[in-house]
Design a protein around this motif. Structure first.
Motif, short mmCIF file in Angstrom:
data_model
loop_
_atom_site.label_atom_id
_atom_site.label_comp_id
_atom_site.label_asym_id
_atom_site.label_seq_id
_atom_site.Cartn_x
_atom_site.Cartn_y
_atom_site.Cartn_z
N HIS A 61 0.82 -1.21 0.00
CA HIS A 61 0.00 0.00 0.00
C HIS A 61 0.86 1.26 0.00
O HIS A 61 0.47 2.28 -0.55
CB HIS A 61 -0.91 -0.05 1.23
CG HIS A 61 -1.56 1.25 1.59
ND1 HIS A 61 -2.63 1.77 0.90
CD2 HIS A 61 -1.29 2.14 2.58
CE1 HIS A 61 -3.00 2.91 1.46
NE2 HIS A 61 -2.20 3.16 2.48
N PHE A 62 2.05 1.20 0.60
CA PHE A 62 2.90 2.37 0.78
C PHE A 62 3.82 2.58 -0.42
O PHE A 62 4.39 1.63 -0.95
CB PHE A 62 3.73 2.24 2.06
CG PHE A 62 2.89 2.10 3.29
CD1 PHE A 62 2.17 3.16 3.78
CD2 PHE A 62 2.80 0.88 3.94
CE1 PHE A 62 1.38 3.03 4.92
CE2 PHE A 62 2.02 0.73 5.07
CZ PHE A 62 1.30 1.81 5.55
N ALA A 63 3.97 3.84 -0.83
CA ALA A 63 4.85 4.17 -1.96
C ALA A 63 5.57 5.48 -1.66
O ALA A 63 5.03 6.37 -1.00
CB ALA A 63 4.03 4.32 -3.23
N PHE A 64 6.79 5.61 -2.15
CA PHE A 64 7.56 6.84 -1.96
C PHE A 64 6.78 8.07 -2.40
O PHE A 64 6.72 9.07 -1.68
CB PHE A 64 8.86 6.80 -2.77
CG PHE A 64 9.99 6.08 -2.10
CD1 PHE A 64 10.34 6.34 -0.79
CD2 PHE A 64 10.73 5.15 -2.81
CE1 PHE A 64 11.38 5.67 -0.19
CE2 PHE A 64 11.77 4.48 -2.21
CZ PHE A 64 12.10 4.74 -0.89
N ASP A 65 6.20 8.01 -3.57
CA ASP A 65 5.52 9.18 -4.13
C ASP A 65 4.33 9.63 -3.30
O ASP A 65 3.99 10.82 -3.27
CB ASP A 65 5.06 8.90 -5.56
CG ASP A 65 6.23 8.72 -6.51
OD1 ASP A 65 7.36 9.11 -6.15
OD2 ASP A 65 6.02 8.19 -7.60
N THR A 66 3.67 8.71 -2.63
CA THR A 66 2.47 9.03 -1.87
C THR A 66 2.74 9.23 -0.39
O THR A 66 2.23 10.16 0.22
CB THR A 66 1.43 7.90 -2.02
OG1 THR A 66 1.24 7.63 -3.40
CG2 THR A 66 0.11 8.27 -1.38
N HIS A 67 3.55 8.33 0.20
CA HIS A 67 3.73 8.33 1.64
C HIS A 67 5.11 8.83 2.09
O HIS A 67 5.33 9.06 3.27
CB HIS A 67 3.51 6.91 2.19
CG HIS A 67 2.14 6.41 1.95
ND1 HIS A 67 1.80 5.72 0.81
CD2 HIS A 67 1.01 6.51 2.69
CE1 HIS A 67 0.51 5.41 0.85
NE2 HIS A 67 0.01 5.88 1.98
#
Length: 112
Positions: A61-67
């Protein structure tokens, strides 16, 4: 200013209350001076209430661009993570390799 993203899927994970200490708001330049037996911080640090959640079940669920972070997995040749010598000898290189593979970064700097 960064925006904290939040998704309901995060609320469904195991969680626990926590106190996290970080820099308090203020109009000052933060510096830290250290010498043997003493240190001085020009900033003020405070404890803030937070909720810590188990991210492993939703690691994709976690991504650099979002989180601003991601949770990755990779194999390790370390047999005993309590063995400081073994960890110092192998872990930083392993972690850097995994991070390069996950992110495509050209260079990775690890720290203890």
């Amino acid at each position: 200013m960064a925006t904290i993203t939040h998704d309901a899927v995060e609320d469904r994970q195991r969680q626990a209350p926590a106190l996290i200490r970080y820099l308090a708001p203020g109009d000052f330049v933060t510096r830290r001076y250290v010498r043997a037996g003493a240190e001085i911080n020009t900033g003020e640090y405070r404890d803030y209430e937070a909720v810590v959640r188990d991210g492993m079940p939703i690691r994709d669920h976690f991504a650099f661009d979002t989180h601003g972070f991601m949770i990755g997995k990779g194999p390790s040749a370390i047999e005993d993570f309590w063995n400081r010598e073994e960890v110092d000898e192998k872990y930083h290189a392993e972690a850097a390799r995994i991070i390069r593979n996950l992110t495509g970064a050209d260079r990775v700097a690890t720290q203890g």
